[in-house]
Each structure stands twice: as C-alpha cells, then as structure tokens.
Motif scaffolding. Structure first.
Motif: not given
Length: 778
Positions: A342-344, A473-476, A598-603
């Motif tokens: 999962i992507n936490r 806005e967010l910067l990942r 990859l960091l923004a979407r659920p797996i």
C-alpha cells in the motif's frame, strides 16, 4: 603508458581454495566456485602469494628486511603500515603518513583458459569431475594414530589444469622504472611454488608464468637490473599543486548521458562494517564513479564538478530497462502477505487485523504509471583472510578472517552524467564508454565494470510533472539519493525544516525567489512524511586520508511541504530535479523527484517483491560447441574428458558386475575360480598385438571344456575394438569437450577400460560362485 601482463598459473598438483563453508553430511571443506560452478583462483589469493614471493626476492636483493627493492614491493602491491608493526608487537609506525594504494591491478580471478569455461558450464557430467572429494584425518602427535571422530572430507580441484588471467601496471613509467618493476615481478613469480590450502603438505603446487612486453626479461638484462641500484620510485613525495577552478561559461540547459554498467566481477560499494562482515550497497553511489568520470572527461570536468555544473547520479539496478528508483519510504507491505503493498501517503491500511511494515530496500520502475513491484539485486558473499607472514596462517591480530558481501556479477546498473551546456566539447558522452574499476578491492577480485554510454534520448514522459504549483498546494518530494543539508549553525542536519530551506535556495537559483515551504508532518491516518537518516564514511583516495562522515537524509525518503508563499513553475521544478539540492551534488547527492504519480495514487493490486538468484543458471550444452585441437584450453579439456570417461567406465563396470545375466562374461561365467584367475593374467598382455594375444588364448583354453566357446568369447572381448564400447555404452556426446575426443579417447583408454570391466565382472562372478557353494553345503 600502462604495461599489460598475461598470467598463466599451471597447477602441478591437486589444489584447494575454499569458501570456508561445508556441505553438511557430505563435504567438510568446499572449493570456491564461480557462477558457472567451476573452481577458480581469486585474485586476492594470487596477490598474497605473489607479494610474499616478491618480499623474499627483495629481502635477498637488499640483504635485509629494508631497502630500495622493498620500496618497489610497496609500490607494486600497496603498503601495509600496520602489518609489520603488529607482527613485531609494536604500535603504529609514526613515520607512516598514509597508506599507498597498489599500482599492480589484476583483471579479476584466474579462470579456465579460452572457451573451456563456457563449454563446461552446460555439461554437468563433465563439471562434476573437475573436483573430487578426498578423505583425511587428524593425527595425534603423541600416539601417531588418528584422533577419534576426526575423519573429514575435503573437496579438491583436479591438478594439471592451467588457469589464465591478466594484470596491468599503469603508467607513466620510465624505461628504467618499467624494467625494475617487471624484473621484481618476474623474480617473485619464479619463487611462487604453492597456492591455496594445504600447500605446505603437497597440495596447490603450481608455477606462475607472467608474459608480455618485457616479461620475462633477458638473462643479461635481468642480471644487470637486479645487481645495479634500482630506479627511483614513480610516486613523488608531494601531491603537486591544486588545480584552480576554471571560468568557462555554462549555459542554463543540461547535456546528459545515459550510462549503463554491467558488472564483470562483484562490486563492493562500502555500506557498513559489522564485526568481520563488510557489507556493500545495493547500488553504485555517484561518489565512487566520479573519479572515473573525471579521468575520462579530461580538462574542465573537475572544475565543473566543483562549481555544480557536472552531476553523476547514483547507478541503480535497471527496472524495465531504466535505472530503478529507490523504494519510497511510504510504501508498506502486509506482514502476513509481503506481496500486498500500500501507499501510506495516499491510502490507509484496510482491515483491523492488517499489520503493514515499511519497505526498506529495493527499487521500483521509473516508467510513468508503472506498477509498484519492488526489485532487489542479488548479492554474493565471499570469505577472505589476512595471513601472517611468520606462520602463513590467518591471524586475528592482523584481521584474521573477513567476509565481503557485494553485488553479484552480471547485475546491470543505470546512471546519468549531466553537464551544463557549453562546458565540455561535443561528443563527451562517448568518452565514458570502456572498462571501469569501482569500489573496494578493485585491484583484484572486485569492481571490474563494463560501461556503455550514449546521449540521453529524452526518457519517458511524466504526466503532470510540468504542472505549476500555487500558494496552499502541496509539494511532494521523493529523495532519489542521499541528501546533505545544514542547519542555521552549519551543522549536518536531517530536519525537514532545513531541507525546506535548502529547497527554497535551489528554487531561487532556478528563478523562483520569494518561495516559502512548510513541512507537513501529519495528515490523519495517512503518512505525508517518512524518511530515515543516512551516514556515509568517506575517504579521500588521492590524499590517502579519511574525510568527515556525511550525515543527511537517506535515499527513498518522502517528504511533503505546503507552499505558504510564492509559487513554482514547471521550469524551476525541472531545473532542481536535474541539478539537485543540498551539498556535494556533483557526487550524486541531492537527487530529488517532485510530485511523482506513484506517490499520489493508491496501489490497488498486489505487487510482488522480486529478487534474482545468487548465481546464473547453466545453459544447455550445445553438442557442436567443442574445442578444436591447438585451441587454448584444449589440453585442459582433454584432462577433464579423461577423468569423466574414467568415472563413467567405473560406473558401468560396477553396473555390469552387479547384473546377474553375465552379459559381459557369457560362457566364461561357468569357469572355475582357478581358470578365472588364469583369465585375469591375460589382462597384463593387452599391449601385445591381436595375433599374439589370440595364440595365448588358444594355448590357455586348449584343455578346457567347451574350449571353442570360451576361446571365441575371450577373443571377442580382448581383441575386438567395438565389443568393449558396445558393452559400456558410454554417453560420448555428454562426455566430450573436444572435437577429436570421441576418436582419441577410445583408443587411449581401451586397455584401461577393458581391465576395469573384466576385473569387476570376474571378481563378481567368483563371489557369486562362492556364495552358491556355501548355500549348497548348508
């Protein structure tokens, strides 16, 4: 100009270079093998015995334990400042400023010559006879008898083989210096008499034969070189002036090169040392490649790296044909189902009983929209030891036994070299192609890498990467390598606040001033920020001195920042991704990726964790891939063939002896024991011509009952060529390595095979007759 030296190591007896491990219930000491399952001589082992031999030669030439020739030994094989002091029971040598690296570089282990190794790799019947198991015991020195319970079995590599390799003596050297170096190496090679374990008890007898330009020296030249004072050593006492930074104008865009590394030998990029285990990283950091890059790009490259106009990214395992990205720290796998990830950062664990553990190693694809499957490279573990000169045994005071865990050969890594436009001349990417030596122990068994470079082709498009970001806005941020930043007191830091300050500075240099970022540490049940700290113990090879440890954010960290002031455009985001953030960016530190999909979407689906095996699988044997007469390795192949044929002959002889049909003996099975013994006497006459042998058979069987049938059976067995091989039915296709083996070996081994077969069958027939007589009497 470097000097290339070819090495041939002729094994005059059986030899053993072990792994330090055993096969429980079968072998107590195993021979070290390569990926093809074949024994070899590690370069470390050869370097050790060669250095000892050169020290013996230098001791004779200098008439003592110190002198000019000992300086040449140190130049060729490197210094060991603590070695002599520890053996003498003294402290460190106060005159030793720093260790000197070895000038002599071996091209890897010594292996079977020519195509012999690849041809053997797919033939298991032939591979198994390259080694054999030898029993041994421990002897009580007082009674001279064997100790109870001390029987052991040791695996030995077969003698008579010749192993080949290469070495390089880099320049620049004057003619006198080259002559001194080669003369000392040749003198040491002549003194090498044994290698590997048990060499003081007859195993490992060998002869080292170096060859090449100036090797071996002529008798007159050798005598003059060894009797006259040696030339001055190549390395000076000072390190020369420091080259200042150049002021070439650099453009705002980047020229990029895709660099692919294929490991020829294991790669040891030091990560940490635990006891006697030296563990390597699962990638090649940029700092171990920078030296090779600068040496190939030439003038201007070093100054560009100091200015931040040259960047060498870490070389990571290829995933889907592209350099993999370190697994994000926000990915977690279920404890009971490791393939479920999962992507936490974008989803919460489902199920009350679900326990997820953070993934701490591996790489994911760089392709946009790719799955989150985690790939892990394979490792090899090899044991080495430090041998004391006096006892010729590993000694704990000198380090004793130590273990290296390194990336396995055959692993393919990918990296980028980025240079500001206009700094280097056109076509600089092609200069990076070649053979590199990286990491620790690169002078012997480790670090040989085949590198291919090409201009960057643009790579896969990244949807959404060019989107602008506004206030609120967010910067990942995904850390693709370790990142080094400092706090306000200029101390190394792993605080997200200091990373935010470093990012703001990098974006200001990219044309986005007045930007303010605030770390986001909590987001309900999700994890917006997850990272670890890293420590790199650095070393300056040129100075031969340690450098400060580097502390910072570890690769794979994921951090989320809120834009509280200003905004970010796509050009600034791309510029910082290419240039990096923080300190020592030219060495590969500070590589980042912003707002990756990859960091923004659920797996949703499971993503298996994939890890390659520890060794390559042997390919099926090609019947036509054989060695021709005169080809390199043909003599060694014939030795292996001969051993394999003998082993199969013994196996077939025992099979026929155990059979009750007497297919081999026929009417001979009915003879008495005394007459069977008379038949055995004929086995010593097999060297005679067939006609003489027939006359002997006729005289022997003249008074026997059923003499015609017995005589015919004996003549067919002893004088007919095809009868023997029809009975044995050897799988010659599987037992041949040479194109002429199926013709030469039957003629060579016929008499031996006939004696083996008939001896086994006659003995079995006699035993059966004796048993039948005992049953009749009872």
């Amino acid at each position: 100009m470097s000097v290339q030296i070819k090495l041939r190591l002729r094994m005059l007896s059986d030899w053993h270079i072990g792994t330090g491990t055993a096969a429980h219930g079968h072998i107590d000491r195993r021979v070290q093998r390569d990926a093809d399952g074949l024994p070899f001589v590690p370069a470390k082992t050869l370097i050790g015995v060669w250095r000892d031999a050169c020290e013996v030669a230098a001791n004779a030439l200098d008439s003592g334990p110190a002198g000019a020739w000992h300086g040449w030994v140190e130049y060729l094989f490197g210094s060991q400042p603590s070695h002599a002091a520890k053996e003498a029971g003294q402290g460190p040598d106060p005159s030793a400023r720093h260790p000197r690296p070895a000038a002599l570089v071996l091209s890897g282990p010594l292996r079977f010559p020519g195509r012999l190794g690849p041809v053997l790799a797919g033939r298991p019947r032939l591979r198994e006879v390259v080694t054999f198991v030898k029993p041994g015991v421990a002897i009580d020195p007082q009674t001279g008898a064997a100790f109870e319970g001390m029987l052991r079995y040791e695996e030995m590599a077969r003698g008579g083989m010749t192993l080949v390799g290469g070495a390089e003596l880099p320049g620049p050297l004057t003619a006198d210096q080259r002559r001194c170096a080669l003369a000392l190496l040749w003198a040491g090679a002549v003194l090498v008499e044994g290698i590997g374990g048990k060499r003081r008890r007859g195993a490992g007898r060998c002869r080292l034969e170096p060859s090449g330009t100036g090797m071996p020296p002529t008798a007159a030249g050798l005598e003059a070189t060894l009797t006259e004072p040696p030339a001055d050593l190549p390395y000076p006492d000072d390190r020369g002036p420091v080259v200042g930074a150049e002021t070439r104008p650099a453009g705002t865009s980047w020229e990029r090169a895709e660099v692919t590394l294929e490991l020829i030998t294991p790669l040891l990029a030091h990560d940490r040392t635990i006891g006697n285990l030296v563990s390597g990283r699962d990638h090649a950091p940029g700092w171990i490649m920078l030296r090779e890059v600068l040496s190939r790009l030439g003038e201007g490259a070093a100054a560009a790296a100091r200015r931040g106009d040259l960047v060498v990214t870490p070389a990571t395992p290829l995933v889907d044909g592209r350099p993999g990205r370190p697994v994000p720290c926000v990915l977690a796998a279920a404890k009971d189902d490791p393939d479920r990830i999962i992507n936490r950062m974008a989803q919460e664990p489902v199920g009350e009983d679900a326990i997820f553990k953070r993934l701490r190693s591996g790489y994911v694809t760089a392709e946009p929209g790719g799955d989150a499957a985690v790939r892990k490279p394979g490792f090899v573990t090899r044991m080495h030891n430090t041998v004391q000169d006096a006892t010729q045994r590993p000694d704990e005071s000198l380090g004793g036994v130590y273990v290296y865990r390194a990336l396995e050969p055959g692993t393919r890594l990918g990296a980028e070299v980025r240079v500001r436009a206009g700094v280097l001349s056109q076509g600089w990417q092609d200069r990076l192609t070649g053979t590199w030596r990286l990491g620790r122990s690169r002078k012997d068994d480790y670090g040989t890498v085949c590198v291919t470079s090409r201009p960057y082709d643009g790579g896969p498009a990244r949807p959404g990467a060019a989107a602008s970001l506004r206030k609120g806005e967010l910067l990942r941020v995904w850390l693709l390598s370790d990142v080094l930043v400092r706090d306000r007191r200029l101390a190394p830091s792993a605080d997200p606040i200091d990373l935010a300050r470093a990012l703001c500075g990098a974006f200001a240099d990219a044309g986005q001033p007045n930007l303010a970022l605030k770390p986001v540490l909590r987001d309900g049940g999700r994890v917006p920020t997850s990272y670890e700290t890293s420590r790199t113990d650095s070393w300056h090879v040129g100075w031969g001195l340690p450098r400060p440890s580097l502390l910072g954010f570890a690769a794979g960290g994921c951090l989320t920042f809120e834009i509280t002031e200003g905004g970010l455009g796509p050009d600034a985001l791309a510029a910082v991704e290419l240039g990096g953030v923080g300190e020592r960016r030219g060495e590969g530190f500070g590589q980042v990726r912003f707002n990756d999909s990859l960091l923004a979407r659920p797996i949703e689906a499971t993503a298996p964790v994939w890890e390659p095996g520890t060794g390559a699988q042997a390919a099926p044997a090609d019947p036509g891939n054989l060695l021709d007469p005169g080809e390199d390795g043909h003599a060694e192949a014939r030795l292996i063939e001969r051993a394999a044929w003998r082993a199969e002959i013994w196996r077939q002889a025992e099979f026929h002896a155990a059979a009750t049909g007497d297919r081999v003996l026929g009417p001979l099975a009915g003879l008495t024991a005394s007459r069977l013994n008379a038949v055995r006497g004929l086995l010593n006459r097999l060297d005679e011509d067939p006609e003489t042998l027939r006359q002997r058979i006729a005289r022997l069987t003249a008074r026997w009952p059923d003499k015609d049938n017995v005589r015919t059976a004996l003549e067919e067995l002893l004088t007919t060529q095809d009868r023997l091989w029809d009975l044995l039915a050897l799988p010659t296709t599987e037992l041949c390595l040479t194109s002429d083996g199926h013709q030469a070996l039957p003629a060579e081994l016929r008499r031996e095979a006939l004696r083996t077969l008939l001896t086994a069958c006659l003995a079995a027939s006699t035993r059966r007759a004796a048993h039948q007589g005992q049953r009749a009497l009872s």
